[in-house]
Design a protein around this motif. Structure first.
Motif, short mmCIF file in Angstrom:
data_model
loop_
_atom_site.label_atom_id
_atom_site.label_comp_id
_atom_site.label_asym_id
_atom_site.label_seq_id
_atom_site.Cartn_x
_atom_site.Cartn_y
_atom_site.Cartn_z
N ALA A 98 0.84 -1.20 0.00
CA ALA A 98 0.00 0.00 0.00
C ALA A 98 0.87 1.24 0.00
CB ALA A 98 -0.91 0.01 1.22
N ARG A 99 0.44 2.23 -0.74
CA ARG A 99 1.14 3.51 -0.74
C ARG A 99 0.10 4.61 -0.90
NH1 ARG A 99 4.45 6.84 -4.65
NH2 ARG A 99 5.88 8.01 -3.32
N LEU A 100 0.30 5.65 -0.15
CA LEU A 100 -0.64 6.76 -0.21
C LEU A 100 -0.68 7.35 -1.61
CD1 LEU A 100 -2.48 8.37 1.71
CD2 LEU A 100 -0.59 10.00 2.00
N TRP A 101 -1.86 7.49 -2.16
CA TRP A 101 -2.18 8.09 -3.45
C TRP A 101 -1.85 7.19 -4.63
CZ3 TRP A 101 -5.54 11.01 -1.73
CH2 TRP A 101 -5.30 11.92 -0.67
N THR A 102 -0.57 6.92 -4.89
CA THR A 102 -0.21 6.10 -6.05
C THR A 102 0.84 5.07 -5.66
OG1 THR A 102 1.48 7.66 -6.76
CG2 THR A 102 -0.70 7.91 -7.73
N LEU A 103 0.75 3.90 -6.27
CA LEU A 103 1.70 2.84 -5.94
C LEU A 103 2.99 3.01 -6.71
CD1 LEU A 103 1.36 0.17 -4.11
CD2 LEU A 103 1.60 -0.98 -6.31
N ASP A 104 4.09 2.72 -6.08
CA ASP A 104 5.39 2.70 -6.72
C ASP A 104 5.65 1.29 -7.23
OD1 ASP A 104 8.70 2.37 -5.45
OD2 ASP A 104 8.10 3.11 -7.43
#
Length: 123
Positions: A98-104
């Motif tokens: 999980a990553r805030l806003w957009t995934l890396d």
């Protein structure tokens, strides 16, 4: 502290299907892009799929495109990975991320990781 908990892994024959689930404890992840990575023994971690915060956008790695489907239910606070037409080369530990806003998609900048669930595909 958020913990991502994966479930649904197991042993399946080639051509079969499995559905993985990922649910967080500690908070809702509706503002987070979610994704799946995998790592096979002796290999580097590989991006599998990700899904936007609302579920309106998905993206897949080339090796799973057309066979895997990522989805999310923000009411149940759960992300899924439906895996069909499984191949022995899909054998790996699958990790929810999980990553805030957009995934890396490189996996370098991830806010939360699960501990992984093992998928074994027999030939």
């Amino acid at each position: 502290q958020v913990q991502l908990v994966e479930s649904g892994g197991g042993l399946v024959q080639a051509g079969g299907s499995l559905r993985l689930s990922c649910a967080p404890s500690g908070r809702t992840l509706s503002n987070y892009a979610m994704g799946w990575f995998r790592q096979a023994p002796g290999k580097e971690r590989e991006f599998v799929a990700d899904i936007s915060r609302t579920g309106g956008y998905t993206y897949y790695g080339d090796s799973v495109k057309g066979r895997f489907t990522v989805s999310r239910d923000n009411v149940k606070n759960t992300v899924y990975l439906q895996m069909n037409s499984l191949k022995p080369e899909d054998t790996a530990v699958y990790y929810c991320a999980a990553r805030l806003w957009t995934l890396d998609r490189s996996g370098t900048y991830i806010d939360y990781w699960g501990k992984g669930t093992l998928v074994t595909v027999s030939s």
